[in-house]
Scaffold this active site. Structure first.
Site, PDB file in Angstrom:
ATOM      1  N   SER A 153       0.816  -1.211   0.000  1.00 60.48           N
ATOM      2  CA  SER A 153       0.000   0.000   0.000  1.00 60.48           C
ATOM      3  C   SER A 153       0.852   1.264   0.000  1.00 60.48           C
ATOM      4  O   SER A 153       1.576   1.525  -0.951  1.00 60.48           O
ATOM      5  CB  SER A 153      -0.959  -0.018   1.193  1.00 60.48           C
ATOM      6  OG  SER A 153      -1.983  -0.944   0.991  1.00 60.48           O
ATOM      7  N   LYS A 205     -22.425  16.207   4.267  1.00 57.17           N
ATOM      8  CA  LYS A 205     -21.562  16.415   5.422  1.00 57.17           C
ATOM      9  C   LYS A 205     -21.550  15.207   6.353  1.00 57.17           C
ATOM     10  O   LYS A 205     -20.519  14.860   6.935  1.00 57.17           O
ATOM     11  CB  LYS A 205     -21.999  17.669   6.191  1.00 57.17           C
ATOM     12  CG  LYS A 205     -21.135  17.990   7.397  1.00 57.17           C
ATOM     13  CD  LYS A 205     -19.682  18.212   6.985  1.00 57.17           C
ATOM     14  CE  LYS A 205     -18.809  18.516   8.186  1.00 57.17           C
ATOM     15  NZ  LYS A 205     -17.388  18.636   7.802  1.00 57.17           N
TER      16      LYS A 205
END
Length: 333
Positions: A153, A205
């Site tokens: 990764s 949000k």
């Protein structure tokens, strides 16, 4: 300056410091004080000379460095501050800012003609990983990344900033992918009589908030963020490693042992640490190289904590870049 001449100059400095210390300590501890026994005086002289030799060695190494390759290690999960380990005050990994600082120090060191980046990491946060990658890419000289146990990764992201990537045949390499996750506790909240009251400005949000079921629109929005992260990851690796982006996508975020990773082009060469140093010598057009490890300054207890924690985290792949939003949703490379 040749290595042989450097060694001679270093030895000369050590001998000069030792002789000066011997003369000074003889007068201070043996010759002048009449009430000191001969034995005590001799012991003090010897102790002073030993300490002076150690000091002279450090002075000599600073004045005439004999190394030509700087080594910087990236070990454990990559975070801005090193993360928090199970021991109070301890760090799981090496702080990314410290790693960047050591690479920058190597860049400014005229004796460090090449950079060896030792990687043993399952990945880490997005921006800290990219800071390390950029620092390695900006090093003025050959840069070789060397995967020991794990280079996955964010670790592979960092390796893409180096000229070459080497690994053991049994190293774990890859995990070029992105995951987004959020705990969905909406049903549990209903059973417990917990309700979610929304007070937010902006449609998305609170997308991924653990106390509410995401809508199809929110799922599409969050998946779009994942896709964007993944595209950026693939493009960065493809450019740095000079690979076909489709080849990277075909890995489907799998991890590979070094031998298979080499076969599909994720790793340039397989070999031991000695093989890597031979390669650096070839890149610098000399018979052999001397490697100096660049490490951040840390106290004894901090070093002991770090060693214990790195053992626990030395093998593990797939957990990499994390970006925690205040709504509870998490992205990971």
């Amino acid at each position: 300056m040749s290595e042989r001449l450097t060694r001679v100059l270093q030895l000369g400095i050590v001998l000069v410091v030792a002789v000066v210390a011997a003369v000074v300590s003889w007068f201070i501890f043996f010759d002048i004080p009449a009430d000191l026994t001969d034995l005590l005086g001799v012991l003090l002289v010897i102790a002073t000379v030993v300490a002076a030799i150690q000091l002279g060695g450090r002075i000599a190494n600073a004045a005439f460095p004999s190394y030509d390759v700087a080594e910087v290690a990236v070990e454990g999960p990559i975070t801005r501050d090193g993360g928090r380990g199970p021991i109070p005050g301890g760090a799981i990994g090496t702080p990314a800012d410290d790693i960047v600082e050591q690479i920058d120090a190597a860049s400014e060191d005229t004796h460090a003609e090449a950079l060896l980046l030792k990687l043993n990491t399952p990945g880490g946060e997005v921006l800290p990983s990219d800071d390390i990658r950029r620092a390695a890419a900006e090093f003025d000289g050959p840069t070789v990344a060397y995967a020991t146990d794990v280079c996955a990764s964010g670790g592979y992201w960092i390796a893409s900033g180096c000229d070459e990537l080497w690994s053991h045949d049994a190293s774990v390499v890859g995990s070029i992918g992105v995951i987004g996750s959020s705990v969905n506790a909406s049903e549990l909240a209903d059973r417990l009589g917990i309700t979610y009251e929304r007070f937010a400005a902006g449609k998305y949000k609170d997308a991924g908030n653990v106390l509410k079921e995401p809508t199809d629109d929110e799922r599409e929005y969050l998946q779009g963020l994942i896709d964007d992260y993944y595209d950026d990851f693939v493009e960065t690796v493809a450019e740095g490693r000079e690979m076909d982006p489709e080849t990277i996508r075909e890995t489907e975020a799998r991890v590979y042992l070094g031998e298979e990773a080499s076969a599909i082009g994720l790793v340039d060469e397989l070999g031991t640490r000695a093989d890597v140093e031979d390669r650096l010598a070839a890149l610098l057009d000399r018979d052999e190289v001397t490697v100096e490890e660049f490490t951040p300054q840390a106290g004894l207890m901090a070093r002991l904590r770090g060693s214990a924690e790195r053992v626990a985290y030395s093998f593990g792949a797939g957990v990499a870049s994390t970006l925690d939003a205040d709504d509870g949703f998490t992205f990971r490379f």
